[in-house]
Each structure stands twice: as structure tokens, then as C-alpha cells.
Design a protein around this motif. Structure first.
Motif, PDB file in Angstrom:
ATOM      1  N   THR A   1      -4.285  -7.516  -9.294  1.00 44.56           N
ATOM      2  CA  THR A   1      -4.112  -6.219  -9.971  1.00 44.56           C
ATOM      3  C   THR A   1      -2.709  -5.640  -9.839  1.00 44.56           C
ATOM      4  OG1 THR A   1      -4.929  -5.073  -7.996  1.00 44.56           O
ATOM      5  CG2 THR A   1      -6.535  -5.591  -9.716  1.00 44.56           C
ATOM      6  N   LEU A   2      -2.063  -5.841  -8.706  1.00 42.43           N
ATOM      7  CA  LEU A   2      -0.786  -5.176  -8.421  1.00 42.43           C
ATOM      8  C   LEU A   2       0.386  -5.984  -8.959  1.00 42.43           C
ATOM      9  CD1 LEU A   2       0.072  -2.581  -6.974  1.00 42.43           C
ATOM     10  CD2 LEU A   2       0.448  -3.952  -4.920  1.00 42.43           C
ATOM     11  N   LEU A   3       1.270  -5.339  -9.733  1.00 41.72           N
ATOM     12  CA  LEU A   3       2.431  -5.999 -10.321  1.00 41.72           C
ATOM     13  C   LEU A   3       3.713  -5.625  -9.582  1.00 41.72           C
ATOM     14  CD1 LEU A   3       1.946  -5.644 -14.186  1.00 41.72           C
ATOM     15  CD2 LEU A   3       2.081  -7.783 -12.933  1.00 41.72           C
ATOM     16  N   ILE A   4       4.542  -6.630  -9.287  1.00 32.74           N
ATOM     17  CA  ILE A   4       5.876  -6.372  -8.754  1.00 32.74           C
ATOM     18  C   ILE A   4       6.881  -7.150  -9.597  1.00 32.74           C
ATOM     19  CG2 ILE A   4       5.025  -5.990  -6.408  1.00 32.74           C
ATOM     20  CD1 ILE A   4       6.126  -8.735  -5.661  1.00 32.74           C
ATOM     21  N   VAL A   5       8.074  -6.606  -9.759  1.00 31.83           N
ATOM     22  CA  VAL A   5       9.093  -7.275 -10.561  1.00 31.83           C
ATOM     23  C   VAL A   5      10.049  -8.057  -9.667  1.00 31.83           C
ATOM     24  CG1 VAL A   5       8.981  -5.441 -12.284  1.00 31.83           C
ATOM     25  CG2 VAL A   5      10.738  -5.359 -10.519  1.00 31.83           C
ATOM     26  N   ASP A   6      10.721  -9.039 -10.292  1.00 31.50           N
ATOM     27  CA  ASP A   6      11.755  -9.816  -9.600  1.00 31.50           C
ATOM     28  C   ASP A   6      11.283 -10.299  -8.228  1.00 31.50           C
ATOM     29  OD1 ASP A   6      14.159 -10.972  -8.879  1.00 31.50           O
ATOM     30  OD2 ASP A   6      15.108  -9.075  -8.335  1.00 31.50           O
ATOM     31  N   PRO A   7      10.244 -11.134  -8.175  1.00 30.61           N
ATOM     32  CA  PRO A   7       9.721 -11.584  -6.879  1.00 30.61           C
ATOM     33  C   PRO A   7      10.671 -12.528  -6.151  1.00 30.61           C
ATOM     34  CG  PRO A   7       8.668 -12.792  -8.659  1.00 30.61           C
ATOM     35  CD  PRO A   7       9.501 -11.725  -9.309  1.00 30.61           C
TER      36      PRO A   7
ATOM     37  N   LYS B   1       0.822  -1.207   0.000  1.00 34.38           N
ATOM     38  CA  LYS B   1       0.000   0.000   0.000  1.00 34.38           C
ATOM     39  C   LYS B   1       0.858   1.260   0.000  1.00 34.38           C
ATOM     40  CE  LYS B   1      -4.090  -1.925   2.276  1.00 34.38           C
ATOM     41  NZ  LYS B   1      -4.902  -1.928   3.527  1.00 34.38           N
ATOM     42  N   GLU B   2       2.086   1.122   0.538  1.00 32.19           N
ATOM     43  CA  GLU B   2       3.024   2.252   0.571  1.00 32.19           C
ATOM     44  C   GLU B   2       3.993   2.215  -0.616  1.00 32.19           C
ATOM     45  OE1 GLU B   2       2.660   4.598   2.797  1.00 32.19           O
ATOM     46  OE2 GLU B   2       1.014   3.491   3.762  1.00 32.19           O
ATOM     47  N   ASN B   3       3.671   1.359  -1.607  1.00 30.35           N
ATOM     48  CA  ASN B   3       4.506   1.219  -2.808  1.00 30.35           C
ATOM     49  C   ASN B   3       5.937   0.797  -2.496  1.00 30.35           C
ATOM     50  OD1 ASN B   3       2.491   1.897  -4.732  1.00 30.35           O
ATOM     51  ND2 ASN B   3       2.770   4.066  -4.241  1.00 30.35           N
ATOM     52  N   CYS B   4       6.069  -0.085  -1.520  1.00 30.67           N
ATOM     53  CA  CYS B   4       7.386  -0.641  -1.198  1.00 30.67           C
ATOM     54  C   CYS B   4       7.207  -2.088  -0.756  1.00 30.67           C
ATOM     55  CB  CYS B   4       8.094   0.188  -0.126  1.00 30.67           C
ATOM     56  SG  CYS B   4       7.296   0.131   1.485  1.00 30.67           S
ATOM     57  N   ARG B   5       8.336  -2.773  -0.530  1.00 26.60           N
ATOM     58  CA  ARG B   5       8.307  -4.172  -0.131  1.00 26.60           C
ATOM     59  C   ARG B   5       9.099  -4.354   1.158  1.00 26.60           C
ATOM     60  NH1 ARG B   5       9.878  -5.636  -6.264  1.00 26.60           N
ATOM     61  NH2 ARG B   5       9.990  -7.809  -5.728  1.00 26.60           N
TER      62      ARG B   5
ATOM     63  N   GLU C   1      11.380  -0.860  -4.115  1.00 25.46           N
ATOM     64  CA  GLU C   1      10.138  -0.381  -4.687  1.00 25.46           C
ATOM     65  C   GLU C   1       9.520  -1.504  -5.511  1.00 25.46           C
ATOM     66  OE1 GLU C   1      10.953   3.124  -6.907  1.00 25.46           O
ATOM     67  OE2 GLU C   1      11.570   4.303  -5.160  1.00 25.46           O
ATOM     68  N   LEU C   2       8.268  -1.339  -5.915  1.00 22.53           N
ATOM     69  CA  LEU C   2       7.558  -2.410  -6.617  1.00 22.53           C
ATOM     70  C   LEU C   2       8.219  -2.753  -7.950  1.00 22.53           C
ATOM     71  CD1 LEU C   2       3.814  -1.447  -5.991  1.00 22.53           C
ATOM     72  CD2 LEU C   2       5.434  -2.640  -4.510  1.00 22.53           C
ATOM     73  N   GLY C   3       8.814  -1.770  -8.606  1.00 14.85           N
ATOM     74  CA  GLY C   3       9.438  -1.996  -9.902  1.00 14.85           C
ATOM     75  C   GLY C   3      10.947  -2.108  -9.842  1.00 14.85           C
ATOM     76  N   GLU C   4      11.481  -2.395  -8.674  1.00 12.83           N
ATOM     77  CA  GLU C   4      12.942  -2.430  -8.491  1.00 12.83           C
ATOM     78  C   GLU C   4      13.459  -3.866  -8.450  1.00 12.83           C
ATOM     79  OE1 GLU C   4      16.301  -0.830  -5.255  1.00 12.83           O
ATOM     80  OE2 GLU C   4      14.190  -0.240  -5.086  1.00 12.83           O
ATOM     81  N   PHE C   5      14.527  -4.120  -9.197  1.00 13.07           N
ATOM     82  CA  PHE C   5      15.154  -5.444  -9.225  1.00 13.07           C
ATOM     83  C   PHE C   5      16.204  -5.554  -8.127  1.00 13.07           C
ATOM     84  CE2 PHE C   5      13.465  -4.911 -13.443  1.00 13.07           C
ATOM     85  CZ  PHE C   5      13.051  -6.175 -13.814  1.00 13.07           C
TER      86      PHE C   5
END
Length: 312
Positions: A240-246, A55-59, A64-68
Motif C-alpha cells: 500500500t505505501l509508496l516511496i519515490v527514488d528507492p 510510520k513516521e513518514n520518513c526514511r 520524506e517518502l516523496g523526496e528524491f
């Protein structure tokens, strides 16, 4: 007056001592208590724990959600192989070793050689895997790599033919996971590409009198790498929510995963989606755009590694 100063000094000393105790004992104890509460909440409600970060756009690992995760490539790691590479993607580590052997070309394609990939996920890389025959995940990964090789035309099998109908090269590409923390497909694809770029094959001729192969180890050539496929994986949360490099944990909690393989021309080589929640056209296009950007990053990293090796 002297007594008042002494009293004030005593009060100040007591206050300083209390502050010291608060700083050295109470504060760390409170921090540890918070950590235990967070760990307990993560154990009981892991998905809700992740949602609060998302929800805070971090992990939870700070990305970040789009960060490898940090990616490293080491080429020529195994001296006994004809080509090798070690790739680390965060905590996930995969090593690829390639051995070249002789074989008769296939009867239906006498002018072609072979590329045989195999992905091994041994118990040493994670407690989720067991000894014995390859599990489902290892088989899926092996087939994925085979599809990438075939669809991307990373090397032409015709280039592996030594003498049509008589002799050809077979490249055994063994990919072994040393440490598993998710996104195995990206790591395997990168390790395979780096290892293939490291392969050198000796010159081979067929003696017409004896019909035997003669190998000249003094003359070697690199493989003709025609394309550079790079995989980019995504995890879908709450459809709905996409994250990279899980990570491994993120893959387990996700409602779906997707892996996109692109080459340097922006051509889609492979799309792997093993079930799970669907994606809208807009989301899929976003994945393709991110995959193009990721390809540039990996290609630049690999070029730098190869350049540094040649400099030595």
C-alpha cells in the motif's frame, strides 16, 4: 567564613568535574551503544526497522517518502565519445557514452538508422553483480531503455539516415553503472537523454563517382531531440505505501516496484512494473502525477547544465 567558601568552592569543582566526565565520556558511550543496538536491529529485522521509520513518514536516510535524492548531471564527461554524460542520483552513478558509426540501413527500412542501447552493471558498482555475460537485471535495463527510445520517439531514426538504402548512422549508447544504490532505470534514462543532447554528427555526403562517404568534420550538427523522456521510479511497501527514488536496500525490501516515463507534454511513454504487489487506480494516478512534477525538475536541471556549458 573563609572555610565555608573554600568548601563550597570544592563542592562546585567536584560537580563541574562530574558534569565534564558525563558530557565527554558517558554521553558518547551511550550514543554509541544506541547506534550498535539500532544497527543490530536493522541486521536482524531490516523490514521492521524500515517500517518504524515509514510510520513516521520518513526514511532511515532522512528523506520524506516523496523526496528524491540529490541529482547531478555532468555533460561531455568523456572526450573520446561523440556524446556523453554522467548522472548521479544519490549514491547511484551512471555514465553514458555514445559512439556514432556508419552502417547500411536495414533492408525493411532503407530510410532509417539505428540506436543501440546497452546497460552494463559490472562488479565494480556493487558486490551483487558478477563478471561474465550480462545478468538478468542488466538485460531488463537494456530492454527498458530500448523501449523508452522507441516509444518516446526521442529521436527519429529517419534523422539518422545519410543516403536511403546506402548509408546510415548507428548510435551505440553504452550505459555503465559506476556505483549502484538502487533506481538504476531513472539514472540510465537521464544519462541517455543528456548524452544524446551532447552528440554532434559531422556532415556526410556520398561521392557519386566513387560511391564512398566523404566526412566534413568542420561542419557538425546536434541531434534533433524531439522529446525529453524522464523516468520516475517508486517502491511499494506492504502492498500500500509508496516511496519515490528507492535505494538498493529499499528495492530489496519492497513488495513491488514501478517506473513511469513521461515526456514534456505529460504523455506516458513507458510503464514498467516487474511483478510484485498490485496498485489501485488511485495509487497509479498518484504515481503519474508525481512523474509529471519530476519531469519538470529534471528538464529544468538539464537546461541549466546545457546553458552553463554554452556560456563557457
Amino acid at each position: 567564613m573563609l572555610r565555608e567558601k573554600g568548601t563550597r568552592f570544592l563542592v562546585d569543582s567536584v560537580g563541574a568535574e562530574q558534569a565534564r566526565v558525563l558530557e565527554t565520556e558517558v554521553a558518547p558511550a551511550q550514543a554509541k551503544a544506541r547506534e550498535k543496538m539500532a544497527a543490530g536491529f536493522k541486521t536482524v529485522e531490516p523490514l521492521e526497522y524500515y517500517r518504524r521509520f515509514l510510520k513516521e513518514n520518513c526514511r532511515p536516510d532522512g528523506r520524506e517518502l516523496g523526496e528524491f535524492r540529490t541529482t547531478t548531471v555532468n555533460i561531455g564527461s568523456v572526450s573520446t565519445a561523440d556524446g556523453s554524460a554522467l548522472v548521479k542520483l544519490g549514491n547511484t552513478a551512471v555514465i553514458c557514452g555514445i559512439k556514432a558509426e556508419f552502417a547500411a540501413p536495414p533492408p525493411d527500412a532503407p530510410d532509417k538508422g539505428y540506436v543501440v542501447p546497452n546497460v552494463d552493471l559490472p562488479p565494480l558498482c556493487s558486490s551483487r553483480f558478477r563478471s561474465g555475460p550480462p545478468g538478468e537485471e542488466a538485460q531488463v535495463a537494456s530492454q527498458f531503455i530500448a523501449d523508452v527510445i522507441e516509444n518516446s520517439q526521442i529521436i527519429l531514426k529517419e534523422d539518422l539516415c545519410i543516403s536511403p538504402g546506402k548509408l546510415a548512422w548507428v548510435l551505440y549508447c553504452d550505459l555503465i553503472c559506476l556505483d549502484y544504490d538502487g533506481n538504476i532505470l531513472d539514472a540510465c534514462t537521464c544519462a541517455l537523454l543528456a548524452a544524446l543532447k551532447n552528440v554532434q554528427l559531422p556532415e556526410v555526403t556520398i561521392n557519386e563517382e566513387t560511391a564512398l562517404a566523404e566526412v566534413n568534420l568542420k561542419k557538425k550538427r546536434y541531434l534533433n531531440i524531439r522529446t525529453h523522456p524522464v523516468a520516475t521510479s517508486f517502491a511499494v511497501f506492504d502492498d500500500t505505501l509508496l516511496i519515490v527514488d528507492p535505494t538498493g536496500e529499499e528495492e530489496h525490501l519492497a513488495t513491488g516496484t514501478l517506473t513511469v516515463v513521461m515526456d514534456e507534454e505529460g504523455k506516458l511513454c513507458c510503464l514498467h512494473k516487474p511483478g510484485g504487489s498490485g496498485l489501485t487506480g488511485a495509487k497509479l494516478q498518484d504515481c503519474l502525477s508525481r512523474a509529471v512534477t519530476r519531469h519538470k525538475e529534471i528538464k529544468k536541471l538539464m537546461d541549466e547544465v546545457i546553458k552553463s556549458m554554452k556560456a563557457k
